[in-house]
Design a protein around this motif. Structure first.
Motif, mmCIF file in Angstrom:
data_model
loop_
_atom_site.group_PDB
_atom_site.id
_atom_site.type_symbol
_atom_site.label_atom_id
_atom_site.label_comp_id
_atom_site.label_asym_id
_atom_site.label_seq_id
_atom_site.Cartn_x
_atom_site.Cartn_y
_atom_site.Cartn_z
ATOM 1 N N GLY A 281 -3.991 148.165 15.742
ATOM 2 C CA GLY A 281 -5.354 147.877 15.258
ATOM 3 C C GLY A 281 -6.288 149.029 15.594
ATOM 4 N N ASN A 282 -6.209 149.530 16.822
ATOM 5 C CA ASN A 282 -7.021 150.691 17.217
ATOM 6 C C ASN A 282 -6.672 151.900 16.363
ATOM 7 N N ALA A 283 -5.355 152.098 16.173
ATOM 8 C CA ALA A 283 -4.914 153.263 15.398
ATOM 9 C C ALA A 283 -5.533 153.211 13.997
ATOM 10 N N ILE A 284 -5.528 152.025 13.393
ATOM 11 C CA ILE A 284 -6.119 151.892 12.051
ATOM 12 C C ILE A 284 -7.622 152.156 12.126
ATOM 13 N N LYS A 285 -8.234 151.570 13.188
ATOM 14 C CA LYS A 285 -9.693 151.664 13.324
ATOM 15 C C LYS A 285 -10.150 153.118 13.462
ATOM 16 N N PHE A 286 -9.387 153.905 14.212
ATOM 17 C CA PHE A 286 -9.842 155.265 14.509
ATOM 18 C C PHE A 286 -9.164 156.330 13.642
ATOM 19 N N THR A 287 -8.580 155.902 12.519
ATOM 20 C CA THR A 287 -7.937 156.867 11.618
ATOM 21 C C THR A 287 -8.520 156.717 10.217
ATOM 22 N N GLY A 316 -5.513 160.068 13.653
ATOM 23 C CA GLY A 316 -6.947 159.793 13.665
ATOM 24 C C GLY A 316 -7.792 160.764 14.462
ATOM 25 N N ILE A 317 -8.934 160.258 14.980
ATOM 26 C CA ILE A 317 -9.928 161.146 15.591
ATOM 27 C C ILE A 317 -9.497 161.688 16.953
ATOM 28 N N GLY A 318 -8.523 161.043 17.583
ATOM 29 C CA GLY A 318 -8.054 161.529 18.884
ATOM 30 C C GLY A 318 -8.998 161.174 20.017
ATOM 31 N N GLY A 343 -17.299 149.166 16.444
ATOM 32 C CA GLY A 343 -17.256 147.819 17.015
ATOM 33 C C GLY A 343 -16.325 147.778 18.207
ATOM 34 N N GLY A 344 -15.998 146.584 18.678
ATOM 35 C CA GLY A 344 -15.070 146.451 19.802
ATOM 36 C C GLY A 344 -15.812 146.319 21.122
ATOM 37 N N THR A 345 -15.073 145.926 22.142
ATOM 38 C CA THR A 345 -15.677 145.653 23.445
ATOM 39 C C THR A 345 -15.146 146.565 24.529
HETATM 40 P P1 ADP Z 1 -12.246 148.576 21.726
HETATM 41 O O1 ADP Z 1 -11.391 149.158 20.672
HETATM 42 O O2 ADP Z 1 -12.432 147.109 21.628
HETATM 43 O O3 ADP Z 1 -13.520 149.314 21.922
HETATM 44 P P2 ADP Z 1 -10.096 149.343 23.523
HETATM 45 O O4 ADP Z 1 -9.914 149.070 24.979
HETATM 46 O O5 ADP Z 1 -9.039 148.865 22.605
HETATM 47 O O6 ADP Z 1 -11.491 148.731 23.127
HETATM 48 O O7 ADP Z 1 -10.278 150.887 23.342
HETATM 49 C C1 ADP Z 1 -11.163 151.589 24.171
HETATM 50 C C2 ADP Z 1 -11.603 152.877 23.530
HETATM 51 O O8 ADP Z 1 -10.533 153.799 23.449
HETATM 52 C C3 ADP Z 1 -12.075 152.724 22.103
HETATM 53 O O9 ADP Z 1 -13.403 152.294 22.022
HETATM 54 C C4 ADP Z 1 -11.911 154.140 21.593
HETATM 55 O O10 ADP Z 1 -12.997 154.928 21.986
HETATM 56 C C5 ADP Z 1 -10.673 154.629 22.317
HETATM 57 N N1 ADP Z 1 -9.451 154.511 21.506
HETATM 58 C C6 ADP Z 1 -8.505 153.543 21.598
HETATM 59 N N2 ADP Z 1 -7.502 153.761 20.720
HETATM 60 C C7 ADP Z 1 -7.796 154.882 20.054
HETATM 61 C C8 ADP Z 1 -7.138 155.634 19.012
HETATM 62 N N3 ADP Z 1 -5.958 155.263 18.485
HETATM 63 N N4 ADP Z 1 -7.753 156.766 18.579
HETATM 64 C C9 ADP Z 1 -8.937 157.151 19.103
HETATM 65 N N5 ADP Z 1 -9.600 156.492 20.077
HETATM 66 C C10 ADP Z 1 -9.045 155.377 20.559
#
Ligand code: ADP
Length: 665
Positions: A281-287, A316-318, A343-345
């Protein structure tokens, strides 16, 4: 008598003891000196002052000491004295409560040394008393404060856990109801508002789930729930659920499980799914461009334990090196703008880390800003306790409709027996030749060995789902040429399903429960090759009856619609014959899954029931099964329990209604 005139000096002091006496005079300690042979004890005036007495008020006897010991400390102190004199202890130092003249208890630290004769027998012992009451009170206060803080923290976590759990129940109601509402006729604006409502409710629910998990972990209440599961199925299913989001961003998701990874493992697949959903989900969110690859391989194997290594790579953005070190801490996001933008916490990765640790693994990240990130984690799984692979069932035949212009060879890929039977029968009645695969994997193998004119593909299946099987088939075709039309069958009558199926490389889509005209139409469109116009298909007598069920018809199902949808009384009879067996099987699966707390297996069973009940036009029971799917998806096993009971009753009612149905010859 000693020559010193000090108050604090014992009457029998020698020169070396004088030095000792002088030294302690400067301290606040009281001095005692016990002549073990005579039983006489010298207590310095300071010793007596410490407990509120003047020198002459207390006799110099051992009893003066012993009588003032706190009853609870008495035995322990006497034992310490004895153990020191008799040898086991080489130091005398003991803390105890001591009675003050005013009736209060003072804390005293007593220390001392014994003098021994040539045989080692003690004849004299002397030492000091230090008042440590203040120190003890402070220690006690600190201990109380710590206990209170710990209790408050536990109470807070328990409160959070309870609250988020309680809020989940009405949230499920809101989501369930908005889903039901979405299926009614709404104008476009209403539809849009309702979708927004449902989306908000869903993000609130996932937030609640995060808070619930986090507080559970904090309160030390998180436990893994282990059972046999099919890892490939879990991964495929999880990625399928995420593929909609990826598709919306035009991202590809690929996955590869190394061949030597066991098919069935023992572990908590629900929690594994949660980790994957978070990371992918994170990977999708940040790519924004490119795609996500998930890879699983064996890291090590020992006895009955397999350690797997999971890798989730994105383009993604790294994440900067500086941030990487704290990314797994709770409430951490890479930058303060992250929340606004994405978004996200910041709880997701903290939960992942804790879950991975519960699975005896570790989690880490490698990332280059601007180039992408790779999250790694390991987890230990056990060996499966039993094997669980379904076999396909054979189908029966019998004429129902007029023959098709030209027979086709059709592959039906479907895991539910009722739907296998329905689809196969319908097609065979039309003169088509049907082969059956009960999961995606089998289908791909059959396509490799054989040629088909069309494939009817269930979307939701164990082992390998319809999307993956389609992708695999298209890959084979890329190498060897050709294009077999694939028609998806899905019970998820959601908007955008069609688009999703087409995007996955499928050619068309029919909804479950299968309707004979729709199914034959979809398949026979491809009779003369892909470009040909679909032939019109009429089924005599079926259409008008569908919309007009008899007034006295059973409420459990719509008899005429059922017979018409089945394509005639003969097929209906066969369906009725297998109803009991199939419904009992799925209901039993659901009960077992529920008892095991396995919401994924519960979802599978409820999903199969939903599709199957649709075939019998049992709309109410099918809706209940659909609702059960949602509860299972949300992990609301409490709500699911009540609903499953309801579903059992509805299925029993349907069974009775089907049994008493009079079919025309
Ligand atoms: P959330 O996504 O709910 O903010 P997470 O604990 O899952 O919380 O992730 C913390 C932070 O790590 C994210 O807000 C983001 O800044 C960074 N992050 C996580 N996964 C990725 C990713 N695949 N690529 C870039 N940044 C990431």
């Amino acid at each position: 008598m000693p020559s010193l005139s000090s108050d604090d000096l014992p009457p029998f002091a020698t020169a070396s003891e004088e030095r000792f006496a002088l030294a302690v005079r400067g301290t606040n300690d009281g001095i005692w000196d016990w002549d073990i042979r005579s039983g006489e004890v010298f207590f310095s005036p300071r010793w007596k002052n410490m407990i509120g007495y003047d020198d002459e008020e207390l006799p110099n006897t051992f009893a003066t000491f012993e009588e003032r010991l706190h009853p609870e400390d008495h035995e322990r102190v006497m034992k310490t004295v004895k153990d020191y004199l008799d040898g086991p202890l080489d130091r005398y130092a003991v803390e105890f409560r001591f009675l003050h003249k005013d009736g209060s208890w003072r804390w005293v630290l007593a220390r001392g040394r014994a003098l021994r004769d040539a045989e080692g027998k003690p004849y004299r012992m002397a030492g000091s008393h230090t008042d440590i009451t203040e120190q003890k009170v402070a220690e006690e206060q600190l201990r109380h404060a710590r206990l209170a803080a710990e209790a408050a923290n536990r109470a807070k976590s328990a409160f959070l856990a309870n609250m988020s759990h309680e809020i989940r129940t009405p949230m499920n109601g809101i989501i369930g109801m908005s889903e039901l509402l979405l299926n009614t006729s709404l104008d476009p604006k209403q539809h849009e508002y309702l979708l927004m409502l449902k989306n908000s409710a869903e993000s609130l629910l996932s937030l609640l789930n995060d808070v619930l998990d986090f507080s559970k972990i904090e309160a030390g209440k998180m436990e893994l729930d282990e059972q046999d599961f099919d890892l490939r199925h879990t991964i495929a299913d999880t990625l399928l659920a995420l593929s909609v989001r990826a598709m919306q961003k035009n991202l590809t998701i690929m996955h590869k499980v190394a061949e030597d990874v066991p098919v069935i493992l023992l572990g908590d697949d629900g929690r594994l799914r949660q980790i994957l959903i978070n990371l992918v989900g994170n990977a999708i969110k940040f790519t924004d461009r490119g795609g996500i690859q998930v890879a699983v391989r064996i890291e090590s194997r020992a006895l009955d334990k397999t350690t797997l290594h999971f890798e989730i790579h994105d383009s993604g953005i790294g994440i900067s090196h500086e941030v990487q070190s704290r990314i797994f801490d709770a409430f951490t996001q890479a930058e303060s703008s992250t929340n606004r933008r994405f978004g996200g916490t910041g709880l997701g990765l903290a939960i992942c880390r804790d879950l991975v640790e519960l699975m005896q693994g570790r989690i880490w990240v490698e990332s280059e800003p601007g180039k992408g990130s790779t999250f790694h984690f390991t987890a230990v799984f056990g060996e499966a306790t039993h094997d669980s692979v379904d076999r396909p069932a054979a189908s029966a035949t019998g004429p129902l409709l007029g023959l098709a212009e030209k027979p086709m060879k059709v592959l039906v890929v479907e895991d539910g027996r009722v739907n296998q039977l329905v689809a196969a029968k319908l097609l065979e009645e039309r003169g088509h030749c049907v082969e059956i695969a009960s999961n995606g994997q089998e289908a791909v193998e059959m396509v490799r060995d054989d040629e088909f004119d069309a494939i009817l593909m269930d979307v939701h299946m164990p082992q390998m789902n319809g999307f993956q099987a389609t992708a695999a088939i298209r890959q084979i075709e890329d190498k060897h040429g050709g294009h077999v039309p694939i028609i998806a069958m899905t019970a998820n009558a959601l908007k955008g399903d069609r688009e999703q199926c087409i995007a996955a490389g499928m050619d068309d889509y029919v909804s479950k429960p299968i309707h004979s005209a729709e199914l034959l139409h979809a398949v026979e469109r491809f009779m003369h090759g892909r470009a040909a116009a679909p032939p019109r298909l009429e089924i005599a007598g079926a259409a008008p009856q569908i919309t007009k069920p008899k007034k006295r018809a059973s409420t459990a199902f719509q008899a005429e619609t059922f017979i018409a949808a089945a394509g005639g009384p003969e097929m209906a009879r066969q369906l009725i014959a297998i109803y009991a067996e199939d419904s009992v099987k799925f209901l039993q699966d659901a009960s077992t899954s529920l008892a095991a707390g396995n919401s994924i297996a519960l979802y599978e069973a409820a999903h199969s029931l939903k599709g199957m009940l649709g075939v019998y036009t049992a709309s109410r029971a099918s809706e209940t099964a659909s609702h059960l799917c949602h509860l299972a998806q949300d992990g609301d096993l409490f709500g699911a329990r009540a609903l499953l009971e309801k579903l059992k009753k509805e299925c029993a009612r349907l069974g009775a209604a089907l049994a008493s149905l009079e079919l025309p010859e």
